[in-house]
Design a protein around this motif. Sequence first.
Motif, mmCIF file in Angstrom:
data_model
loop_
_atom_site.group_PDB
_atom_site.id
_atom_site.type_symbol
_atom_site.label_atom_id
_atom_site.label_comp_id
_atom_site.label_asym_id
_atom_site.label_seq_id
_atom_site.Cartn_x
_atom_site.Cartn_y
_atom_site.Cartn_z
ATOM 1 N N LEU A 95 0.860 -1.177 0.000
ATOM 2 C CA LEU A 95 0.000 0.000 0.000
ATOM 3 C C LEU A 95 0.898 1.229 0.000
ATOM 4 O O LEU A 95 1.867 1.285 0.764
ATOM 5 C CB LEU A 95 -0.898 0.035 1.232
ATOM 6 C CG LEU A 95 -1.839 -1.137 1.469
ATOM 7 C CD1 LEU A 95 -2.634 -0.913 2.750
ATOM 8 C CD2 LEU A 95 -2.767 -1.342 0.302
ATOM 9 N N SER A 96 0.582 2.213 -0.839
ATOM 10 C CA SER A 96 1.360 3.452 -0.889
ATOM 11 C C SER A 96 0.425 4.634 -0.732
ATOM 12 O O SER A 96 -0.617 4.702 -1.381
ATOM 13 C CB SER A 96 2.093 3.574 -2.227
ATOM 14 O OG SER A 96 2.976 2.495 -2.418
ATOM 15 N N ALA A 97 0.827 5.560 0.155
ATOM 16 C CA ALA A 97 0.040 6.775 0.373
ATOM 17 C C ALA A 97 1.006 7.913 0.682
ATOM 18 O O ALA A 97 1.977 7.731 1.426
ATOM 19 C CB ALA A 97 -0.942 6.594 1.523
ATOM 20 N N ASP A 98 0.747 9.060 0.103
ATOM 21 C CA ASP A 98 1.565 10.249 0.326
ATOM 22 C C ASP A 98 3.044 9.985 0.080
ATOM 23 O O ASP A 98 3.913 10.450 0.817
ATOM 24 C CB ASP A 98 1.355 10.799 1.746
ATOM 25 C CG ASP A 98 -0.089 11.194 2.016
ATOM 26 O OD1 ASP A 98 -0.744 11.710 1.074
ATOM 27 O OD2 ASP A 98 -0.560 10.980 3.142
ATOM 28 N N LEU A 102 3.262 1.660 2.991
ATOM 29 C CA LEU A 102 2.767 1.248 4.305
ATOM 30 C C LEU A 102 3.067 -0.236 4.490
ATOM 31 O O LEU A 102 2.703 -1.044 3.638
ATOM 32 C CB LEU A 102 1.259 1.487 4.410
ATOM 33 C CG LEU A 102 0.779 2.904 4.112
ATOM 34 C CD1 LEU A 102 -0.739 2.947 4.076
ATOM 35 C CD2 LEU A 102 1.310 3.864 5.156
ATOM 36 N N PRO A 103 3.716 -0.614 5.592
ATOM 37 C CA PRO A 103 4.022 -2.030 5.806
ATOM 38 C C PRO A 103 2.775 -2.826 6.156
ATOM 39 O O PRO A 103 2.112 -2.542 7.146
ATOM 40 C CB PRO A 103 5.026 -2.018 6.965
ATOM 41 C CG PRO A 103 4.834 -0.698 7.638
ATOM 42 C CD PRO A 103 4.239 0.240 6.643
ATOM 43 N N VAL A 104 2.432 -3.802 5.307
ATOM 44 C CA VAL A 104 1.276 -4.665 5.541
ATOM 45 C C VAL A 104 1.653 -6.105 5.213
ATOM 46 O O VAL A 104 2.577 -6.363 4.447
ATOM 47 C CB VAL A 104 0.040 -4.256 4.710
ATOM 48 C CG1 VAL A 104 -0.397 -2.847 5.010
ATOM 49 C CG2 VAL A 104 0.287 -4.414 3.220
ATOM 50 N N ALA A 110 -6.920 -11.711 5.209
ATOM 51 C CA ALA A 110 -6.742 -10.625 6.162
ATOM 52 C C ALA A 110 -5.545 -9.761 5.772
ATOM 53 O O ALA A 110 -4.594 -10.237 5.165
ATOM 54 C CB ALA A 110 -6.533 -11.175 7.571
ATOM 55 N N ILE A 111 -5.633 -8.495 6.151
ATOM 56 C CA ILE A 111 -4.534 -7.553 5.966
ATOM 57 C C ILE A 111 -4.147 -7.070 7.357
ATOM 58 O O ILE A 111 -4.997 -6.640 8.133
ATOM 59 C CB ILE A 111 -4.956 -6.367 5.089
ATOM 60 C CG1 ILE A 111 -5.248 -6.852 3.668
ATOM 61 C CG2 ILE A 111 -3.879 -5.284 5.078
ATOM 62 C CD1 ILE A 111 -5.786 -5.790 2.742
ATOM 63 N N VAL A 112 -2.871 -7.171 7.673
ATOM 64 C CA VAL A 112 -2.356 -6.684 8.944
ATOM 65 C C VAL A 112 -1.442 -5.502 8.639
ATOM 66 O O VAL A 112 -0.478 -5.631 7.896
ATOM 67 C CB VAL A 112 -1.597 -7.779 9.725
ATOM 68 C CG1 VAL A 112 -1.064 -7.224 11.043
ATOM 69 C CG2 VAL A 112 -2.501 -8.982 9.965
ATOM 70 N N GLU A 116 3.147 2.575 13.364
ATOM 71 C CA GLU A 116 3.997 3.048 14.466
ATOM 72 C C GLU A 116 4.108 2.035 15.596
ATOM 73 O O GLU A 116 3.970 2.358 16.774
ATOM 74 C CB GLU A 116 3.494 4.398 14.973
ATOM 75 C CG GLU A 116 3.515 5.485 13.918
ATOM 76 C CD GLU A 116 2.938 6.803 14.384
ATOM 77 O OE1 GLU A 116 2.577 6.942 15.571
ATOM 78 O OE2 GLU A 116 2.850 7.709 13.543
ATOM 79 N N GLY A 117 4.340 0.772 15.237
ATOM 80 C CA GLY A 117 4.518 -0.278 16.237
ATOM 81 C C GLY A 117 3.249 -0.986 16.664
ATOM 82 O O GLY A 117 3.316 -2.029 17.304
ATOM 83 N N ASP A 118 2.102 -0.421 16.356
ATOM 84 C CA ASP A 118 0.824 -1.080 16.641
ATOM 85 C C ASP A 118 0.379 -1.802 15.374
ATOM 86 O O ASP A 118 0.657 -1.347 14.264
ATOM 87 C CB ASP A 118 -0.245 -0.061 17.040
ATOM 88 C CG ASP A 118 0.109 0.671 18.329
ATOM 89 O OD1 ASP A 118 0.821 0.099 19.164
ATOM 90 O OD2 ASP A 118 -0.342 1.821 18.476
ATOM 91 N N THR A 119 -0.310 -2.917 15.524
ATOM 92 C CA THR A 119 -0.813 -3.616 14.349
ATOM 93 C C THR A 119 -2.331 -3.590 14.327
ATOM 94 O O THR A 119 -2.985 -3.766 15.358
ATOM 95 C CB THR A 119 -0.324 -5.087 14.289
ATOM 96 O OG1 THR A 119 -0.729 -5.766 15.463
ATOM 97 C CG2 THR A 119 1.177 -5.157 14.139
ATOM 98 N N LEU A 120 -2.869 -3.333 13.151
ATOM 99 C CA LEU A 120 -4.312 -3.328 12.920
ATOM 100 C C LEU A 120 -4.613 -4.487 11.994
ATOM 101 O O LEU A 120 -4.003 -4.613 10.926
ATOM 102 C CB LEU A 120 -4.746 -2.021 12.260
ATOM 103 C CG LEU A 120 -4.375 -0.729 12.991
ATOM 104 C CD1 LEU A 120 -4.732 0.481 12.143
ATOM 105 C CD2 LEU A 120 -5.068 -0.655 14.336
#
Length: 125
Positions: A95-98, A102-104, A110-112, A116-120
């Motif tokens: 994923l790329s933004a601005d 973005l590390p996923v 599922a996408i993780v 900033e150290g938290d995972t969604l």
Amino acid sequence: MKKRVLTFLMALAMIASLAACGGGSKGPAGTYKLTSMNSGGMEMSVEEMSALFGMDIEMTLQLKDDNSFTLDMGILSEGESTSGTWKMDGDSLILSADGEELPVTYDGKAIVMDVEGDTLTFQKK
């Protein structure tokens, strides 16, 4: 009779092969809903976060067929969202933004996302 059975089996095999080719998913494109967050080694479901913060938490990540994405952050002010592009690089989803990637991680369902150290964790709807 044998000829009819053989014809039927060949038709059945052809239908099965067409279903296997055409009926599958279109890769990662689709809508994903936030299901959990891990912060500092503590895992919480969306329901637990909603109860803790006293408000509904809804985050959705939509990967569109045109390789764009929108991340709607329902936990912030109404209408807050981020958008960018996505691509598959082998088995990796990027994923790329601005101007930043973005590390996923992506396992097909599922996408993780590391923020900033938290995972969604987002599950495909």
